[in-house]
Write a protein that holds these residues in place. Sequence first.
Motif, short mmCIF file in Angstrom:
data_model
loop_
_atom_site.label_atom_id
_atom_site.label_comp_id
_atom_site.label_asym_id
_atom_site.label_seq_id
_atom_site.Cartn_x
_atom_site.Cartn_y
_atom_site.Cartn_z
N GLU A 9 4.51 10.19 -6.53
CA GLU A 9 5.49 10.50 -7.56
C GLU A 9 4.79 10.92 -8.87
O GLU A 9 5.22 11.86 -9.54
CB GLU A 9 6.39 9.29 -7.82
CG GLU A 9 7.34 8.95 -6.67
CD GLU A 9 8.33 10.06 -6.40
OE1 GLU A 9 8.69 10.77 -7.36
OE2 GLU A 9 8.73 10.22 -5.24
N GLN A 10 3.70 10.20 -9.17
CA GLN A 10 2.96 10.55 -10.38
C GLN A 10 2.35 11.94 -10.25
O GLN A 10 2.38 12.74 -11.20
CB GLN A 10 1.86 9.51 -10.62
CG GLN A 10 1.11 9.70 -11.94
CD GLN A 10 0.11 8.60 -12.19
OE1 GLN A 10 -0.04 7.71 -11.36
NE2 GLN A 10 -0.58 8.67 -13.30
N LEU A 11 1.79 12.23 -9.06
CA LEU A 11 1.24 13.57 -8.83
C LEU A 11 2.32 14.64 -8.92
O LEU A 11 2.11 15.72 -9.48
CB LEU A 11 0.55 13.63 -7.46
CG LEU A 11 -0.76 12.84 -7.32
CD1 LEU A 11 -1.24 12.85 -5.89
CD2 LEU A 11 -1.83 13.43 -8.24
N LYS A 12 3.52 14.33 -8.35
CA LYS A 12 4.63 15.28 -8.45
C LYS A 12 5.02 15.51 -9.90
O LYS A 12 5.28 16.65 -10.31
CB LYS A 12 5.83 14.75 -7.65
CG LYS A 12 5.70 14.86 -6.15
CD LYS A 12 6.96 14.37 -5.47
CE LYS A 12 6.87 14.51 -3.96
NZ LYS A 12 8.12 14.01 -3.31
N ALA A 42 0.83 -1.21 0.00
CA ALA A 42 0.00 0.00 0.00
C ALA A 42 0.87 1.26 0.00
O ALA A 42 0.59 2.23 -0.71
CB ALA A 42 -0.94 -0.01 1.20
N CYS A 43 1.94 1.24 0.82
CA CYS A 43 2.86 2.39 0.86
C CYS A 43 3.52 2.61 -0.49
O CYS A 43 3.66 3.75 -0.95
CB CYS A 43 3.92 2.17 1.95
SG CYS A 43 3.28 2.30 3.63
N ASN A 44 3.94 1.51 -1.12
CA ASN A 44 4.55 1.64 -2.45
C ASN A 44 3.56 2.22 -3.45
O ASN A 44 3.92 3.07 -4.29
CB ASN A 44 5.06 0.28 -2.93
CG ASN A 44 6.27 -0.20 -2.16
OD1 ASN A 44 7.03 0.61 -1.63
ND2 ASN A 44 6.45 -1.50 -2.07
N GLU A 45 2.31 1.77 -3.36
CA GLU A 45 1.29 2.29 -4.27
C GLU A 45 1.06 3.78 -4.03
O GLU A 45 0.97 4.57 -4.97
CB GLU A 45 -0.01 1.51 -4.06
CG GLU A 45 -1.10 1.88 -5.06
CD GLU A 45 -2.35 1.01 -4.89
OE1 GLU A 45 -3.34 1.29 -5.58
OE2 GLU A 45 -2.30 0.08 -4.07
N ILE A 46 0.99 4.14 -2.74
CA ILE A 46 0.82 5.57 -2.41
C ILE A 46 2.02 6.38 -2.87
O ILE A 46 1.89 7.48 -3.43
CB ILE A 46 0.61 5.74 -0.89
CG1 ILE A 46 -0.73 5.11 -0.48
CG2 ILE A 46 0.65 7.20 -0.49
CD1 ILE A 46 -0.95 5.06 1.02
N ARG A 47 3.25 5.79 -2.66
CA ARG A 47 4.46 6.49 -3.10
C ARG A 47 4.45 6.70 -4.61
O ARG A 47 4.81 7.78 -5.11
CB ARG A 47 5.69 5.70 -2.67
CG ARG A 47 7.00 6.43 -2.91
CD ARG A 47 8.20 5.62 -2.48
NE ARG A 47 8.18 5.35 -1.05
CZ ARG A 47 7.95 4.17 -0.51
NH1 ARG A 47 7.69 3.13 -1.28
NH2 ARG A 47 7.95 4.00 0.80
#
Length: 400
Positions: free
Chosen positions: A199-202, A190-195
């Motif tokens: 990153e995509q949002l950034k 889940a953390c990797n998905e959020i990360r």
Amino acid sequence: MPGEDKPVDPPRPTVIQVDSPRQAAEDEEEIQCFKSCCRKRIKRCTLIYHLHQECMDALYKCEECNKKLLRREYEDHICYRVKKFRNLNKGSKQTLKVEKDIALEEKEIISEMKTLMMSFPAWQDNKGLSDKMADLQARVLKLEEEKACYCKHATYSGLERKLDDTVNKTAATDEKLRQQKEQIQTLKMACNEIRNKVEQLKENSRHQEERFEEQIAAILKMVKDQQRSIERAETNLTAMKETTYNGTFIWRIDNFEILRMHAISGGDTEIYSAPFYAGRYGPKMCLKLCLNGCNIGHGTHLSLYLVVMKGEYDNFQQWPFHHTVKLILFDQSGHGHHIDDVIRPSDHQLSSAFRKPVDDMNVPFGSPLFAKLRDVLEFSRDKYMKDDVLFIKASVDMRD
């Protein structure tokens, strides 16, 4: 015999070497083991080793109970059998069943012994009864040993049950740890998905920021272009307001000292007036003023020039330019001490300054020593410069 139950073998006896040939021959002589059930033929010098390690009819000492017994009897010995018994289930019912079997066998032995005792007078003379009695005695001793071992095993069973409880608790703990590991793995995913989403949002934000910067830069460029256009329009409007068409032009120069100091420090050294015309459709011209002088008047005089410009009606004019132009620096004190100079193009017909313009402006023509700077700035305050303002007049003689 299993290897795990045999005692550690003693070191092999070293054969004693003797000098006597007769003694050496005796040592190599083959003899028969003196144990009645063995009778194996061996060399005399290896007899001790044979008795300690090989002979099945020799005495053997159990390491568990220190009991001495024949080597062939070890597999039937209780210490060897108890190891097999430990592999049984640990339940109390099976233990009770074993104890019950032992008790039954004891009763049978006692019953047989009573029968033998009744025939006691003939016991010593009857070899069969003697052997049977010895066998019963051996069975009684064996049962006593097994019973003691089973009682001891009951203690082992309690320890084993505690060990089983510990194993079960450990298994439960392992299961919890496994579940926690799975939860941690799920959280990591889940953390990797959020990360990745962050990153995509950034990345999207960076692209949007770049697009915004490009749009802002384009807007700023448009604003600057508009500002320049407005400035040009304002300049043109001011020029249109100041432009005259009757051959007479008065030039107001504000902030003269500031402009001159700027010229001395390396800024613009010259300024131009708005254009004016010698007639409604006449030649177009303007004035040029060198703030700190130029050529021979540099640093000492104001230099003032007439500049003939390219106009809209040049094709209808008479060239070269031939009108006389009078230049005047006004005395603002009211005493009428004006400074003036006259430009007569007729005296300079060969000069390119008065030919029909090809570029926007011809070369300037005028006076590099038009007025002394000390007269304008120092000795005549509020005369030629008042409130940091100069007035210069150009007058074209239209009669020529």
